[in-house]
Write a protein that holds these residues in place. Sequence first.
Motif, mmCIF file in Angstrom:
data_model
loop_
_atom_site.group_PDB
_atom_site.id
_atom_site.type_symbol
_atom_site.label_atom_id
_atom_site.label_comp_id
_atom_site.label_asym_id
_atom_site.label_seq_id
_atom_site.Cartn_x
_atom_site.Cartn_y
_atom_site.Cartn_z
ATOM 1 N N GLY A 54 -9.986 -8.369 0.934
ATOM 2 C CA GLY A 54 -10.716 -8.612 2.174
ATOM 3 C C GLY A 54 -9.916 -8.284 3.426
ATOM 4 N N GLU A 55 -8.601 -8.207 3.317
ATOM 5 C CA GLU A 55 -7.749 -7.914 4.464
ATOM 6 C C GLU A 55 -7.306 -6.458 4.496
ATOM 7 O OE1 GLU A 55 -4.591 -10.777 5.038
ATOM 8 O OE2 GLU A 55 -5.764 -12.295 3.987
ATOM 9 N N TYR A 56 -7.583 -5.730 3.425
ATOM 10 C CA TYR A 56 -7.090 -4.353 3.332
ATOM 11 C C TYR A 56 -7.705 -3.433 4.379
ATOM 12 C CZ TYR A 56 -6.098 0.307 1.678
ATOM 13 O OH TYR A 56 -5.697 1.606 1.613
ATOM 14 N N GLU A 57 -9.004 -3.527 4.590
ATOM 15 C CA GLU A 57 -9.672 -2.604 5.517
ATOM 16 C C GLU A 57 -9.064 -2.675 6.911
ATOM 17 O OE1 GLU A 57 -14.089 -1.956 7.267
ATOM 18 O OE2 GLU A 57 -13.931 -2.295 5.113
ATOM 19 N N GLU A 58 -8.815 -3.890 7.387
ATOM 20 C CA GLU A 58 -8.214 -4.039 8.716
ATOM 21 C C GLU A 58 -6.759 -3.559 8.716
ATOM 22 O OE1 GLU A 58 -7.071 -7.616 11.745
ATOM 23 O OE2 GLU A 58 -8.998 -7.736 10.710
ATOM 24 N N ALA A 59 -6.025 -3.858 7.662
ATOM 25 C CA ALA A 59 -4.614 -3.479 7.585
ATOM 26 C C ALA A 59 -4.431 -1.984 7.321
ATOM 27 C CB ALA A 59 -3.922 -4.284 6.490
ATOM 28 N N GLU A 60 -5.458 -1.334 6.814
ATOM 29 C CA GLU A 60 -5.361 0.088 6.478
ATOM 30 C C GLU A 60 -4.968 0.926 7.696
ATOM 31 O OE1 GLU A 60 -7.904 3.396 3.996
ATOM 32 O OE2 GLU A 60 -8.994 1.787 4.997
ATOM 33 N N LYS A 61 -5.465 0.584 8.858
ATOM 34 C CA LYS A 61 -5.115 1.312 10.082
ATOM 35 C C LYS A 61 -3.621 1.199 10.374
ATOM 36 C CE LYS A 61 -9.689 0.388 11.781
ATOM 37 N NZ LYS A 61 -10.444 -0.719 12.249
ATOM 38 N N GLN A 62 -3.089 -0.009 10.227
ATOM 39 C CA GLN A 62 -1.658 -0.224 10.453
ATOM 40 C C GLN A 62 -0.831 0.519 9.407
ATOM 41 O OE1 GLN A 62 -2.065 -4.575 10.372
ATOM 42 N NE2 GLN A 62 -0.875 -4.565 12.261
ATOM 43 N N ILE A 63 -1.302 0.518 8.169
ATOM 44 C CA ILE A 63 -0.589 1.195 7.087
ATOM 45 C C ILE A 63 -0.522 2.692 7.360
ATOM 46 C CG2 ILE A 63 -0.727 1.813 4.636
ATOM 47 C CD1 ILE A 63 -1.896 -1.051 4.193
ATOM 48 N N GLN A 64 -1.606 3.284 7.845
ATOM 49 C CA GLN A 64 -1.626 4.713 8.151
ATOM 50 C C GLN A 64 -0.664 5.056 9.280
ATOM 51 O OE1 GLN A 64 -5.745 5.623 8.799
ATOM 52 N NE2 GLN A 64 -6.215 5.642 6.621
ATOM 53 N N ILE A 65 -0.521 4.155 10.230
ATOM 54 C CA ILE A 65 0.412 4.383 11.337
ATOM 55 C C ILE A 65 1.840 4.483 10.822
ATOM 56 C CG2 ILE A 65 1.440 3.306 13.390
ATOM 57 C CD1 ILE A 65 -1.395 2.216 14.001
ATOM 58 N N LEU A 66 2.167 3.694 9.780
ATOM 59 C CA LEU A 66 3.523 3.719 9.215
ATOM 60 C C LEU A 66 3.824 5.032 8.515
ATOM 61 C CD1 LEU A 66 3.821 0.137 7.687
ATOM 62 C CD2 LEU A 66 4.642 0.952 9.900
ATOM 63 N N ASP A 67 2.794 5.793 8.146
ATOM 64 C CA ASP A 67 2.948 7.092 7.504
ATOM 65 C C ASP A 67 3.828 7.003 6.247
ATOM 66 O OD1 ASP A 67 2.368 9.811 7.281
ATOM 67 O OD2 ASP A 67 4.266 10.358 8.238
ATOM 68 N N VAL A 68 3.512 6.040 5.392
ATOM 69 C CA VAL A 68 4.208 5.870 4.124
ATOM 70 C C VAL A 68 3.383 6.543 3.036
ATOM 71 C CG1 VAL A 68 5.023 4.174 2.444
ATOM 72 C CG2 VAL A 68 5.205 3.695 4.869
ATOM 73 N N LYS A 69 4.050 7.225 2.133
ATOM 74 C CA LYS A 69 3.347 7.890 1.044
ATOM 75 C C LYS A 69 3.289 6.956 -0.162
ATOM 76 C CE LYS A 69 4.149 12.446 2.696
ATOM 77 N NZ LYS A 69 3.818 12.083 3.998
ATOM 78 N N PHE A 70 2.099 6.817 -0.729
ATOM 79 C CA PHE A 70 1.897 5.984 -1.911
ATOM 80 C C PHE A 70 1.573 6.870 -3.094
ATOM 81 C CE2 PHE A 70 0.501 3.500 1.745
ATOM 82 C CZ PHE A 70 1.329 2.395 1.623
ATOM 83 N N GLN A 71 1.932 6.401 -4.274
ATOM 84 C CA GLN A 71 1.544 7.123 -5.471
ATOM 85 C C GLN A 71 0.081 6.867 -5.772
ATOM 86 O OE1 GLN A 71 4.279 6.930 -8.632
ATOM 87 N NE2 GLN A 71 2.924 7.892 -10.103
ATOM 88 N N SER A 72 -0.356 5.604 -5.565
ATOM 89 C CA SER A 72 -1.765 5.278 -5.779
ATOM 90 C C SER A 72 -2.121 4.007 -5.021
ATOM 91 C CB SER A 72 -2.065 5.099 -7.267
ATOM 92 O OG SER A 72 -1.387 3.976 -7.781
ATOM 93 N N ILE A 73 -3.408 3.865 -4.734
ATOM 94 C CA ILE A 73 -3.957 2.638 -4.148
ATOM 95 C C ILE A 73 -5.121 2.249 -5.052
ATOM 96 C CG2 ILE A 73 -5.052 1.584 -2.145
ATOM 97 C CD1 ILE A 73 -3.634 3.711 -0.434
ATOM 98 N N THR A 74 -5.005 1.066 -5.678
ATOM 99 C CA THR A 74 -5.953 0.658 -6.709
ATOM 100 C C THR A 74 -6.508 -0.729 -6.441
ATOM 101 O OG1 THR A 74 -4.571 1.888 -8.279
ATOM 102 C CG2 THR A 74 -6.206 0.391 -9.203
#
Length: 78
Positions: A54-74
């Motif tokens: 439930g908190e991922y959608e809001e945090a997703e914007k902040q995560i994209q700003i960090l420009d971190v590469k993930f192997q997967s998001i599940t």
Amino acid sequence: MREKKDYMVLAFHTTTEAMAFEKQAGISGIPGRLIPLPREISAGCGLAWRIPAGEYEEAEKQIQILDVKFQSITACRL
């Protein structure tokens, strides 16, 4: 027995990436924590970031700003 909840699990290529993300998440106020990689997910690193679904959608914007590469998001129920 503990009730299972829905989470988004972000898996990393390396432990170094996981640790760097943990540090940046703390500074940026991104909710969640590092956990051992769940068996259901295959990744190069044994660590993952768990965030309540439930908190991922809001945090997703902040995560994209960090420009971190993930192997997967599940999506997982843990």
